[in-house]
Structures are given as C-alpha cells and as structure tokens.
Design a protein around this motif. Structure first.
Motif, PDB file in Angstrom:
ATOM      1  N   ARG A   1       0.827  -1.203   0.000  1.00 36.40           N
ATOM      2  CA  ARG A   1       0.000   0.000   0.000  1.00 36.40           C
ATOM      3  C   ARG A   1       0.863   1.256   0.000  1.00 36.40           C
ATOM      4  O   ARG A   1       0.589   2.220  -0.733  1.00 36.40           O
ATOM      5  CB  ARG A   1      -0.918  -0.008   1.220  1.00 36.40           C
ATOM      6  CG  ARG A   1      -1.903   1.138   1.271  1.00 36.40           C
ATOM      7  CD  ARG A   1      -2.745   1.058   2.531  1.00 36.40           C
ATOM      8  NE  ARG A   1      -3.478  -0.196   2.618  1.00 36.40           N
ATOM      9  CZ  ARG A   1      -4.089  -0.651   3.711  1.00 36.40           C
ATOM     10  NH1 ARG A   1      -4.023   0.074   4.826  1.00 36.40           N
ATOM     11  NH2 ARG A   1      -4.742  -1.782   3.705  1.00 36.40           N
ATOM     12  N   ALA A   2       1.931   1.235   0.811  1.00 38.89           N
ATOM     13  CA  ALA A   2       2.824   2.392   0.860  1.00 38.89           C
ATOM     14  C   ALA A   2       3.537   2.602  -0.474  1.00 38.89           C
ATOM     15  O   ALA A   2       3.659   3.728  -0.962  1.00 38.89           O
ATOM     16  CB  ALA A   2       3.843   2.208   1.988  1.00 38.89           C
ATOM     17  N   LEU A   3       3.987   1.514  -1.078  1.00 38.67           N
ATOM     18  CA  LEU A   3       4.667   1.631  -2.366  1.00 38.67           C
ATOM     19  C   LEU A   3       3.720   2.097  -3.460  1.00 38.67           C
ATOM     20  O   LEU A   3       4.099   2.892  -4.331  1.00 38.67           O
ATOM     21  CB  LEU A   3       5.298   0.292  -2.748  1.00 38.67           C
ATOM     22  CG  LEU A   3       6.562  -0.082  -1.979  1.00 38.67           C
ATOM     23  CD1 LEU A   3       6.887  -1.556  -2.195  1.00 38.67           C
ATOM     24  CD2 LEU A   3       7.729   0.783  -2.420  1.00 38.67           C
ATOM     25  N   ALA A   4       2.476   1.618  -3.435  1.00 39.23           N
ATOM     26  CA  ALA A   4       1.498   2.050  -4.426  1.00 39.23           C
ATOM     27  C   ALA A   4       1.242   3.551  -4.297  1.00 39.23           C
ATOM     28  O   ALA A   4       1.114   4.260  -5.309  1.00 39.23           O
ATOM     29  CB  ALA A   4       0.200   1.267  -4.267  1.00 39.23           C
ATOM     30  N   ARG A   5       1.177   4.030  -3.065  1.00 43.46           N
ATOM     31  CA  ARG A   5       0.957   5.466  -2.843  1.00 43.46           C
ATOM     32  C   ARG A   5       2.139   6.277  -3.391  1.00 43.46           C
ATOM     33  O   ARG A   5       1.942   7.300  -4.074  1.00 43.46           O
ATOM     34  CB  ARG A   5       0.766   5.735  -1.357  1.00 43.46           C
ATOM     35  CG  ARG A   5       0.401   7.181  -1.025  1.00 43.46           C
ATOM     36  CD  ARG A   5      -0.119   7.315   0.397  1.00 43.46           C
ATOM     37  NE  ARG A   5       0.800   6.737   1.370  1.00 43.46           N
ATOM     38  CZ  ARG A   5       0.533   5.654   2.094  1.00 43.46           C
ATOM     39  NH1 ARG A   5      -0.614   5.008   1.949  1.00 43.46           N
ATOM     40  NH2 ARG A   5       1.415   5.220   2.977  1.00 43.46           N
ATOM     41  N   MET A   6       3.360   5.828  -3.134  1.00 41.14           N
ATOM     42  CA  MET A   6       4.533   6.518  -3.659  1.00 41.14           C
ATOM     43  C   MET A   6       4.579   6.445  -5.186  1.00 41.14           C
ATOM     44  O   MET A   6       4.995   7.401  -5.856  1.00 41.14           O
ATOM     45  CB  MET A   6       5.803   5.922  -3.053  1.00 41.14           C
ATOM     46  CG  MET A   6       5.995   6.259  -1.583  1.00 41.14           C
ATOM     47  SD  MET A   6       7.602   5.700  -0.928  1.00 41.14           S
ATOM     48  CE  MET A   6       7.305   3.934  -0.753  1.00 41.14           C
ATOM     49  N   THR A   7       4.129   5.325  -5.725  1.00 42.40           N
ATOM     50  CA  THR A   7       4.116   5.171  -7.183  1.00 42.40           C
ATOM     51  C   THR A   7       3.120   6.128  -7.828  1.00 42.40           C
ATOM     52  O   THR A   7       3.393   6.710  -8.884  1.00 42.40           O
ATOM     53  CB  THR A   7       3.781   3.718  -7.560  1.00 42.40           C
ATOM     54  OG1 THR A   7       4.735   2.843  -6.972  1.00 42.40           O
ATOM     55  CG2 THR A   7       3.796   3.530  -9.069  1.00 42.40           C
TER      56      THR A   7
END
Length: 233
Positions: A131-137
């Motif tokens: 979820r955190a990586l998707a937000r940064m992406t």
C-alpha cells in the motif's frame, strides 16, 4: 494441457520450488496463451514437472525475481506477454479479462488489483508495504494504481524496448515506472487473491518484505527517463 499453435500471448511464470502449485496453475492457463515457466534454481523437480505438463521451460540460474521475469520476456514470441506468480495465489484464467483493454487499444499495461479471498491470503506486513509503495508510485508516476500486483499484461516488443534493468524484487515496479515515463496508459482491474501453495520466498516474512520494499524504493528514487527516450506501444 495443449498449447496453442498461434498464441495471442506468452504467460511468464517465475518459478522457484513450486511443484505443489504447478499442476493447478498450468491447468488454468486459457486457450491461446502459452505458459513459459522460468525455473530459477528449483530443487523440487519443478522444471521437469512443468515440461511434463506441457509448458515451455526456460532455465535462469541467476537468482532473483527480476532475473526470472526478464528471462521469460526474452523468450516470449507472441504479441502479448503476461506475468503471474507461480504459487496458485493468482488465477491465470483471469488473463483474457486483463488482456482485453490491451487488445482493443484502450490500455497499454493492465495490472490485476489483488482482492484477498480468505484470511491469511495476504499477510498484513506485505499488504501494508504494498500500500505504501502504491501510494509513492501514484505520486511519482500519476498512474491510478492501488496495487503493484504481479499479474499483468502488455505488448511484448514495446516492453522489451523499455530496457528494464532491475533483476531483483524491483522489476515489477520498474516496469510500471518506465511505462508511465513513456506515456503508457496504465490501468488496473480486480482479481481474486488466494492463499498461496507452499511457503513464500519473499512476502511471507518480514525480512523478505523488507528486502522487496528496499529494492522498490531504489527504483522510485531513480531519475525519470530523459525526454526523447519514451517508448510507446
């Protein structure tokens, strides 16, 4: 399993000791899709089993999820190429639905957004990291993604032309980032996510998840593709 003589797509299945899952996974590959099992050093007979079940087997002795995916991409010859985990957590039968927007020209890259079907299918630490990586992406690329799902479909030659270099856990994210930098239309669609067969090599542990997140953060930190370098489908 009978392979199509004129496949619409090659399905790349990175494989490290997945003999328990292979019969189900290969039995779910749709017509006109050709399974390419990339053996990444299995010791449980996965490669021989995949061959007996009718899959094309590519051997990649260099360990790494990205190394296995890229070896499969190099071996692909069909117009479309798809990627899917080989642990029975995702259903290859979803491929035609994901491929439809690519075939009709509505999208250039389609990812499956995972929806857990049972408790324990997606450990909390892995889900939170994703979820955190998707937000940064989303911030980095503008792509409307909520999941960096491993089930995805695109066109073979344009993907090769992106020149992906990551050979570890960052490969799936690098694909999205470079595609976005090249102006690709990226979409996601819901897919069922089941408890995997056997033991996870990456996200099943905190340490594995940490290594994956570290690899992916380095991809996000890389500079955007220079103007003039975009590769459109």
């Amino acid at each position: 399993m009978i392979q199509s003589q004129h496949p619409v797509g090659d399905l790349v299945l990175p494989c490290l000791n997945e003999a328990e899952a292979l019969p189900w996974v290969l039995g779910r590959v749709p017509a006109r899709w050709r399974p390419v099992v990339v053996d990444n050093g299995s010791t449980d007979g996965s490669a021989a089993l995949a061959e007996r079940l009718g899959a094309r087997v590519v051997h990649q002795p260099v360990r790494g999820f990205g190394a296995a995916c890229h070896a499969g991409l190099a071996a692909a010859t069909a117009p479309l190429v798809a990627f899917c985990d080989c642990d029975a957590s995702l259903d290859p039968a979803d491929l035609p639905r994901l491929a439809e927007p690519v075939l009709t020209g509505q999208a250039d890259l389609v990812l499956g957004r995972r929806r857990p079907t049972a408790r324990g299918a997606w450990p909390a630490h892995a889900r939170l990291g994703n979820r955190a990586l998707a937000r940064m992406t989303r911030r980095r690329t503008g792509a409307p993604l909520h999941d960096l799902g491993p089930l995805r479909v695109t066109r073979t030659e344009p993907l090769r032309a992106l020149g992906l270099t990551d050979r570890r856990s960052g490969y799936p994210l690098e694909m999205v980032v470079r595609a976005a930098d090249a102006g690709w239309r990226i979409e996601e669609t819901d897919v069922a996510y089941r408890p995997r067969a056997g033991r996870s090599k990456v996200t099943g542990t905190w340490r594995g998840t940490w290594h994956a997140v570290r690899d992916m953060r380095s991809v996000l930190a890389a500079p955007a593709a220079a103007p003039g370098k975009a590769v459109t489908p």
